[in-house]
Design an enzyme around this catalytic site. Sequence first.
Site, PDB file in Angstrom:
ATOM      1  N   CYS A  48       1.027  -1.106  -0.352  1.00 31.13           N
ATOM      2  CA  CYS A  48      -0.374  -0.159  -0.236  1.00 31.13           C
ATOM      3  C   CYS A  48       0.628   0.892  -0.337  1.00 31.13           C
ATOM      4  CB  CYS A  48      -0.990  -0.328   1.496  1.00 31.13           C
ATOM      5  SG  CYS A  48      -1.794   1.756   1.348  1.00 31.13           S
ATOM      6  N   CYS A  51      -0.290   3.545   3.426  1.00 34.02           N
ATOM      7  CA  CYS A  51       0.651   3.340   4.634  1.00 34.02           C
ATOM      8  C   CYS A  51       2.074   2.633   4.636  1.00 34.02           C
ATOM      9  CB  CYS A  51      -0.345   2.221   4.443  1.00 34.02           C
ATOM     10  SG  CYS A  51      -2.166   2.438   5.415  1.00 34.02           S
ATOM     11  N   HIS A  61      -7.072   0.572   0.478  1.00 33.57           N
ATOM     12  CA  HIS A  61      -7.549   0.992   1.502  1.00 33.57           C
ATOM     13  C   HIS A  61      -8.698   2.037   1.648  1.00 33.57           C
ATOM     14  CE1 HIS A  61      -4.316   4.186   3.650  1.00 33.57           C
ATOM     15  NE2 HIS A  61      -4.926   5.278   2.672  1.00 33.57           N
ATOM     16  N   CYS A  62      -8.810   2.604   2.637  1.00 33.10           N
ATOM     17  CA  CYS A  62      -9.630   3.294   2.568  1.00 33.10           C
ATOM     18  C   CYS A  62      -8.982   4.632   2.826  1.00 33.10           C
ATOM     19  CB  CYS A  62     -10.231   2.567   4.120  1.00 33.10           C
ATOM     20  SG  CYS A  62     -11.687   4.290   4.292  1.00 33.10           S
ATOM     21  N   CYS A  68      -6.123   0.465   5.390  1.00 37.73           N
ATOM     22  CA  CYS A  68      -5.901  -0.376   4.851  1.00 37.73           C
ATOM     23  C   CYS A  68      -7.154  -1.661   5.648  1.00 37.73           C
ATOM     24  CB  CYS A  68      -4.779  -1.576   4.557  1.00 37.73           C
ATOM     25  SG  CYS A  68      -3.585  -0.653   3.367  1.00 37.73           S
ATOM     26  N   CYS A  76     -19.041   3.592   5.318  1.00 36.05           N
ATOM     27  CA  CYS A  76     -20.447   3.882   5.273  1.00 36.05           C
ATOM     28  C   CYS A  76     -20.325   4.929   6.247  1.00 36.05           C
ATOM     29  CB  CYS A  76     -20.972   2.745   6.101  1.00 36.05           C
ATOM     30  SG  CYS A  76     -22.709   2.856   6.528  1.00 36.05           S
ATOM     31  N   CYS A  82     -15.797   1.586   8.968  1.00 35.58           N
ATOM     32  CA  CYS A  82     -15.286   0.944   7.360  1.00 35.58           C
ATOM     33  C   CYS A  82     -16.292  -0.410   7.491  1.00 35.58           C
ATOM     34  CB  CYS A  82     -13.848   0.585   6.627  1.00 35.58           C
ATOM     35  SG  CYS A  82     -13.476   2.134   6.329  1.00 35.58           S
TER      36      CYS A  82
END
Length: 165
Positions: A48, A51, A61-62, A68, A76, A82
């Site tokens: 990632c 990160c 990844h959010c 992650c 949401c 998440c």
Amino acid sequence: MMNTVFFALAILFYCLTLIDPGYVPLKKDFLGLMERLVDEELHLDYICINCENLRPENTMHCNYCNKCVQGFDHHCTFVNNCLGYKNHKYFLLFLFFFSLYIIAMIWHAVLAIYEIFSSNELYPEDQTSVKNLKISINIYLLVVVLFHCPIVFLQDYSQLKKLCR
């Protein structure tokens, strides 16, 4: 019944907001990560870039949480968390009980409107405003819920489709 469903909704909302969705633990050893990447001949897709961490398969990844998440579905904003592999079941239960709650609200509003219009008793002059208030509140509740229903059910369907892949 509505109290029970509302209580279940509150508990599930609490679970969704506080349970770890499956965050990947951060290891800030970037040189060790690169050595492991070369030794195991892994592809760069397993890193990632946000990160700087090695991530397992089925991890994304959010950008909202800046972490992650394994089994990432979506972030949401309603529960401010998440949805990952650890809280999918709570989310599905939440959607089920939310749908039940909306159906119960529609049922009670329609029933109340029916009882108000079907009652043959004449309201005294001082209670006419009470009857009008009951009618307006129930019609407002019915209209709000009926406009909200298609949005919720379409969103539920799209989330269920994603989860069942």
